[in-house]
Design a protein around this motif. Structure first.
Motif, PDB file in Angstrom:
ATOM      1  N   ASP A  72       0.860  -1.176   0.000  1.00 12.90           N
ATOM      2  CA  ASP A  72       0.000   0.000   0.000  1.00 12.90           C
ATOM      3  C   ASP A  72       0.899   1.230   0.000  1.00 12.90           C
ATOM      4  O   ASP A  72       1.911   1.282   0.711  1.00 12.90           O
ATOM      5  N   LEU A  73       0.541   2.227  -0.795  1.00  7.83           N
ATOM      6  CA  LEU A  73       1.328   3.459  -0.827  1.00  7.83           C
ATOM      7  C   LEU A  73       1.263   4.152   0.523  1.00  7.83           C
ATOM      8  O   LEU A  73       0.201   4.277   1.122  1.00  7.83           O
ATOM      9  N   GLY A  74       2.420   4.586   0.990  1.00  6.64           N
ATOM     10  CA  GLY A  74       2.500   5.302   2.251  1.00  6.64           C
ATOM     11  C   GLY A  74       2.460   4.419   3.475  1.00  6.64           C
ATOM     12  O   GLY A  74       2.595   4.918   4.591  1.00  6.64           O
ATOM     13  N   LEU A 104      -4.310   6.290   4.173  1.00  3.94           N
ATOM     14  CA  LEU A 104      -4.724   4.964   4.641  1.00  3.94           C
ATOM     15  C   LEU A 104      -6.199   4.708   4.339  1.00  3.94           C
ATOM     16  O   LEU A 104      -6.576   3.608   3.914  1.00  3.94           O
ATOM     17  N   ALA A 105      -7.034   5.708   4.533  1.00  2.42           N
ATOM     18  CA  ALA A 105      -8.464   5.562   4.242  1.00  2.42           C
ATOM     19  C   ALA A 105      -8.686   5.335   2.747  1.00  2.42           C
ATOM     20  O   ALA A 105      -9.489   4.473   2.356  1.00  2.42           O
ATOM     21  N   LEU A 106      -7.983   6.084   1.920  1.00  2.00           N
ATOM     22  CA  LEU A 106      -8.099   5.881   0.464  1.00  2.00           C
ATOM     23  C   LEU A 106      -7.605   4.492   0.072  1.00  2.00           C
ATOM     24  O   LEU A 106      -8.212   3.822  -0.773  1.00  2.00           O
ATOM     25  N   ASN A 107      -6.496   4.051   0.674  1.00  2.00           N
ATOM     26  CA  ASN A 107      -5.976   2.709   0.406  1.00  2.00           C
ATOM     27  C   ASN A 107      -7.031   1.648   0.735  1.00  2.00           C
ATOM     28  O   ASN A 107      -7.248   0.716  -0.043  1.00  2.00           O
ATOM     29  N   ARG A 108      -7.671   1.785   1.898  1.00  2.00           N
ATOM     30  CA  ARG A 108      -8.691   0.808   2.307  1.00  2.00           C
ATOM     31  C   ARG A 108      -9.874   0.817   1.336  1.00  2.00           C
ATOM     32  O   ARG A 108     -10.368  -0.241   0.938  1.00  2.00           O
ATOM     33  N   ILE A 130      -0.205  12.089  -6.198  1.00  3.17           N
ATOM     34  CA  ILE A 130      -0.538  10.686  -5.944  1.00  3.17           C
ATOM     35  C   ILE A 130      -1.898  10.567  -5.261  1.00  3.17           C
ATOM     36  O   ILE A 130      -2.745   9.761  -5.667  1.00  3.17           O
ATOM     37  N   ILE A 131      -2.138  11.401  -4.257  1.00  5.29           N
ATOM     38  CA  ILE A 131      -3.415  11.364  -3.547  1.00  5.29           C
ATOM     39  C   ILE A 131      -4.551  11.757  -4.482  1.00  5.29           C
ATOM     40  O   ILE A 131      -5.619  11.127  -4.475  1.00  5.29           O
ATOM     41  N   ALA A 132      -4.344  12.769  -5.316  1.00  5.62           N
ATOM     42  CA  ALA A 132      -5.386  13.183  -6.265  1.00  5.62           C
ATOM     43  C   ALA A 132      -5.692  12.053  -7.252  1.00  5.62           C
ATOM     44  O   ALA A 132      -6.861  11.787  -7.571  1.00  5.62           O
TER      45      ALA A 132
END
Length: 168
Positions: A72-74, A104-108, A130-132
């Protein structure tokens, strides 16, 4: 991973080839092992093409296993040296607490929707980029995202291969 010439890697037996180049595809040395059958390679691009063909021909389950081998990124977990270096270069090792929780929330969310971690070639991207991208890609359909993730694996491995292979 070291730096080798095409002449050197074309001379390796299958075991050594897989051992040395197996890390290009995250925890998936089977890609290099199968690509070895296409030797000799006249360029890094030809080698990369052979490796991508192995992934393409491997089919759905093997491709999912390959995607699921990525961290997972980050995430603050053990990962390959290449992944750690790439994520560090994009600033993912310097997230503040709020950014870290959001990532972490986006990864989940992404992993629950698609069944594999979010994958992006981070080279040249900022943590904001990356987040965008992650936010945007969470809205994709599964088949489109599977294709995009495999495309990103191709970009990541091309960058890694460029670092590993020097001209003769």
């Amino acid at each position: 991973m070291g730096r080798w010439t095409l002449r050197e890697l074309n001379g390796w037996d299958r075991e050594e080839f897989a051992a040395r180049l197996g890390g290009l595809f995250e925890h998936s040395p089977w890609v290099a092992e199968e690509a070895w059958l296409s030797r000799p390679f006249s360029s890094a691009e030809e080698l990369h093409g052979a490796m991508l063909q192995v992934v393409d021909e491997a089919g759905g389950e093997a491709q999912l296993t390959l995607l699921r081998a990525h961290p997972d990124l980050g995430a603050r977990i053990a990962m390959t040296d290449d992944s750690r270096k790439e994520q560090s270069g994009a600033g993912l090792d310097r997230l503040d607490r709020r950014e870290y929780r959001y990532l972490l929330a986006l990864n989940r969310l992404y992993k629950a929707k698609f069944g594999f971690p979010f994958i992006i070639a981070v080279k040249g991207k900022s943590k904001e980029d990356i987040i965008a991208s992650m936010r945007e890609r969470c809205r994709s359909g599964r088949e489109a995202e599977l294709a995009r993730a495999l495309q990103e694996v191709g970009r990541i491995t091309r960058f890694r291969l460029e670092d590993a292979v020097s001209p003769d």
